[in-house]
Design a protein around this motif. Sequence first.
Motif, short mmCIF file in Angstrom:
data_model
loop_
_atom_site.label_atom_id
_atom_site.label_comp_id
_atom_site.label_asym_id
_atom_site.label_seq_id
_atom_site.Cartn_x
_atom_site.Cartn_y
_atom_site.Cartn_z
N MET A 1 -5.03 -19.60 14.65
CA MET A 1 -4.49 -19.21 13.36
C MET A 1 -5.65 -18.82 12.45
SD MET A 1 -1.58 -21.41 11.42
CE MET A 1 -0.24 -21.23 12.56
N GLU A 2 -5.77 -17.53 12.17
CA GLU A 2 -6.92 -17.04 11.43
C GLU A 2 -6.75 -17.25 9.93
OE1 GLU A 2 -9.56 -15.96 12.95
OE2 GLU A 2 -8.63 -16.11 14.92
N HIS A 3 -7.87 -17.15 9.23
CA HIS A 3 -7.85 -17.31 7.77
C HIS A 3 -6.90 -16.32 7.11
CE1 HIS A 3 -12.08 -19.37 7.61
NE2 HIS A 3 -11.19 -20.05 8.29
N ASP A 4 -6.86 -15.10 7.64
CA ASP A 4 -6.02 -14.06 7.04
C ASP A 4 -4.55 -14.45 7.02
OD1 ASP A 4 -8.20 -12.51 6.54
OD2 ASP A 4 -7.89 -11.13 8.21
N PHE A 5 -4.12 -15.23 8.00
CA PHE A 5 -2.73 -15.68 8.06
C PHE A 5 -2.37 -16.43 6.80
CE2 PHE A 5 0.28 -19.11 8.98
CZ PHE A 5 1.33 -18.44 9.57
N TRP A 6 -3.23 -17.36 6.40
CA TRP A 6 -2.96 -18.18 5.21
C TRP A 6 -3.17 -17.40 3.93
CZ3 TRP A 6 -0.09 -22.09 6.12
CH2 TRP A 6 -0.17 -22.75 7.35
N ALA A 128 0.37 -28.19 9.78
CA ALA A 128 0.20 -26.75 9.54
C ALA A 128 -0.51 -26.05 10.68
CB ALA A 128 -0.59 -26.53 8.25
N LEU A 129 -1.07 -26.83 11.62
CA LEU A 129 -1.94 -26.26 12.64
C LEU A 129 -1.28 -26.26 14.02
CD1 LEU A 129 -5.17 -28.15 11.54
CD2 LEU A 129 -4.54 -25.79 10.97
N PRO A 130 -1.50 -25.20 14.80
CA PRO A 130 -1.02 -25.20 16.19
C PRO A 130 -1.77 -26.24 17.01
CG PRO A 130 -2.42 -23.30 15.78
CD PRO A 130 -2.21 -23.95 14.46
N MET A 131 -1.26 -26.54 18.20
CA MET A 131 -1.74 -27.69 18.97
C MET A 131 -3.25 -27.69 19.18
SD MET A 131 -0.49 -29.11 22.68
CE MET A 131 1.11 -29.60 22.04
N GLU A 132 -3.81 -26.54 19.60
CA GLU A 132 -5.23 -26.52 19.91
C GLU A 132 -6.08 -26.77 18.66
OE1 GLU A 132 -3.81 -22.29 19.25
OE2 GLU A 132 -3.13 -24.06 20.34
N MET A 133 -5.59 -26.30 17.51
CA MET A 133 -6.33 -26.53 16.27
C MET A 133 -6.13 -27.96 15.75
SD MET A 133 -6.12 -23.01 14.05
CE MET A 133 -7.37 -23.63 12.92
N ARG A 134 -5.00 -28.59 16.09
CA ARG A 134 -4.80 -29.98 15.67
C ARG A 134 -5.85 -30.88 16.31
NH1 ARG A 134 0.80 -28.58 16.24
NH2 ARG A 134 1.10 -29.76 18.18
N LEU A 176 -4.48 -38.22 19.31
CA LEU A 176 -5.47 -37.58 18.45
C LEU A 176 -6.34 -38.60 17.72
CD1 LEU A 176 -3.34 -34.73 16.80
CD2 LEU A 176 -5.14 -34.46 18.50
N PHE A 177 -5.74 -39.69 17.29
CA PHE A 177 -6.45 -40.60 16.38
C PHE A 177 -6.66 -42.01 16.93
CE2 PHE A 177 -4.38 -37.48 13.52
CZ PHE A 177 -5.49 -37.02 12.84
N GLY A 178 -6.01 -42.33 18.05
CA GLY A 178 -6.02 -43.71 18.52
C GLY A 178 -7.37 -44.24 18.96
#
Length: 203
Positions: A1-6, A128-134, A176-178
């Motif tokens: 998800m690129e900056h331009d998207f937001w 707000a982020l897709p899986m790979e970015m999460r 992700l956080f455990g």
Amino acid sequence: MEHDFWHQKWSEGRIGFHQMEINAYLVSYWEKVDLAVGAKVFVPLCGKSKDMLWLRGRGHDVLGVELNSNACLDFFKENDLVAKTEDTELFVSHACEKLNLLCGDFFALTSESLSDVKGVYDRAALVALPMEMRADYASKLIELLPKGVKVLLVTLEFDSPQGPPFNVSGEEVKNLFGQRFKVERLGEAVDGDRQEVVWLLSD
């Protein structure tokens, strides 16, 4: 998800993720974070959320980071606040009493930027982020945060791969956080075909 998207979403006013009212889960569950008055709270991907005003009203110093400059400027304008603006190497800082928004890329933050943070409030960043970015986001947050920080996290669970916002399962939150945090599910509520879930992450 690129900056331009937001940037395009903000320029076109397609900001359905922005809440006009203070988030009910923040009000209901913030006491679980148990921070002292004056403790600094970090709000990632903060947009122009009024939740930051609520946190400041509770006596906290608030640090937000937001990619889009219009969102930062609108926050101060819409809330009749006068900000002092300062350019740094990686961010533009917009600050007033007990509130500082850094305009720039979350992934450009350093540990020094968050060295005095005691709490984190994430309602609209992870989802707000897709899986790979999460995964990248969670790793970066873990890398940046000092020991002893607590995180109030709000996620969404629903049966669709589409987003944003994205479905984030309880299993994913723990994955992700455990390794860093104790992950506690505080509560949930059904909103249409989605379930909103509140989590407390603590060292």
